[in-house]
Design a protein around this motif. Structure first.
Motif, PDB file in Angstrom:
ATOM      1  N   ARG A  58       0.697  -1.053   0.219  1.00  0.00           N
ATOM      2  CA  ARG A  58      -0.118  -0.002   0.137  1.00  0.00           C
ATOM      3  C   ARG A  58       0.885   1.249  -0.037  1.00  0.00           C
ATOM      4  O   ARG A  58       0.431   2.212  -0.692  1.00  0.00           O
ATOM      5  CB  ARG A  58      -1.021   0.214   1.276  1.00  0.00           C
ATOM      6  N   LYS A  59       1.812   1.209   0.790  1.00  0.00           N
ATOM      7  CA  LYS A  59       2.971   2.601   0.872  1.00  0.00           C
ATOM      8  C   LYS A  59       3.581   2.761  -0.407  1.00  0.00           C
ATOM      9  O   LYS A  59       3.548   3.616  -1.163  1.00  0.00           O
ATOM     10  CB  LYS A  59       4.185   2.102   1.882  1.00  0.00           C
ATOM     11  N   PHE A  60       3.893   1.551  -1.158  1.00  0.00           N
ATOM     12  CA  PHE A  60       4.348   1.414  -2.620  1.00  0.00           C
ATOM     13  C   PHE A  60       3.527   2.133  -3.599  1.00  0.00           C
ATOM     14  O   PHE A  60       3.797   2.957  -4.450  1.00  0.00           O
ATOM     15  CB  PHE A  60       5.052   0.292  -3.010  1.00  0.00           C
ATOM     16  N   SER A  62       0.833   3.793  -2.982  1.00  0.00           N
ATOM     17  CA  SER A  62       0.381   5.511  -2.713  1.00  0.00           C
ATOM     18  C   SER A  62       1.298   6.347  -3.209  1.00  0.00           C
ATOM     19  O   SER A  62       1.026   7.420  -3.832  1.00  0.00           O
ATOM     20  CB  SER A  62      -0.030   5.424  -1.456  1.00  0.00           C
ATOM     21  N   SER A  63       2.839   5.753  -3.132  1.00  0.00           N
ATOM     22  CA  SER A  63       3.856   6.807  -3.189  1.00  0.00           C
ATOM     23  C   SER A  63       4.097   6.781  -4.984  1.00  0.00           C
ATOM     24  O   SER A  63       4.485   7.694  -5.923  1.00  0.00           O
ATOM     25  CB  SER A  63       5.087   6.447  -2.871  1.00  0.00           C
ATOM     26  N   SER A  64       3.666   5.451  -5.523  1.00  0.00           N
ATOM     27  CA  SER A  64       3.862   5.601  -7.193  1.00  0.00           C
ATOM     28  C   SER A  64       2.688   6.388  -7.927  1.00  0.00           C
ATOM     29  O   SER A  64       2.959   6.677  -9.054  1.00  0.00           O
ATOM     30  CB  SER A  64       3.958   4.214  -7.657  1.00  0.00           C
ATOM     31  N   SER A  65       1.324   6.353  -7.271  1.00  0.00           N
ATOM     32  CA  SER A  65       0.280   7.081  -7.829  1.00  0.00           C
ATOM     33  C   SER A  65       0.521   8.367  -7.736  1.00  0.00           C
ATOM     34  O   SER A  65       0.225   9.030  -8.615  1.00  0.00           O
ATOM     35  CB  SER A  65      -0.768   6.598  -7.358  1.00  0.00           C
ATOM     36  N   SER A  66       1.256   8.919  -6.627  1.00  0.00           N
ATOM     37  CA  SER A  66       1.523  10.190  -6.660  1.00  0.00           C
ATOM     38  C   SER A  66       2.430  10.967  -7.508  1.00  0.00           C
ATOM     39  O   SER A  66       2.713  12.110  -7.752  1.00  0.00           O
ATOM     40  CB  SER A  66       1.661  10.992  -5.220  1.00  0.00           C
ATOM     41  N   LYS A  67       3.424   9.965  -8.092  1.00  0.00           N
ATOM     42  CA  LYS A  67       4.568  10.446  -8.794  1.00  0.00           C
ATOM     43  C   LYS A  67       4.240  10.120 -10.321  1.00  0.00           C
ATOM     44  O   LYS A  67       4.996   9.340 -10.874  1.00  0.00           O
ATOM     45  CB  LYS A  67       5.921   9.957  -8.367  1.00  0.00           C
TER      46      LYS A  67
END
Length: 70
Positions: A58-60, A62-67
């Motif tokens: 989930r952390k990965f 959420s961070s990939s969708s914002s970049k």
């Protein structure tokens, strides 16, 4: 069985007989308790690993969708 225990003193019924049962079945009781503790440890380890995996994914995600600009 009840008639046999009727004339016995209280310490035979409440101390001696449970003590004899522990001596006779002690190894089996310890094995069962050890197995339950081992199984509980394995279940908790499984839950912790799956929870950690879900947290990382989930952390990965959420961070990939914002970049999304690269």
């Amino acid at each position: 069985m009840r008639e046999m225990l009727t004339g016995m003193p209280w310490w035979v019924k409440w101390i001696a007989i449970p003590l004899i049962a522990l001596v006779v079945f002690g190894g089996m009781i310890a094995s069962v308790i050890g197995f339950v503790v081992w199984l509980l440890f394995k279940v908790l380890l499984f839950v912790a690993i799956v929870g950690g995996l879900l947290y990382v994914v989930r952390k990965f995600m959420s961070s990939s969708s914002s970049k999304g600009d690269w």
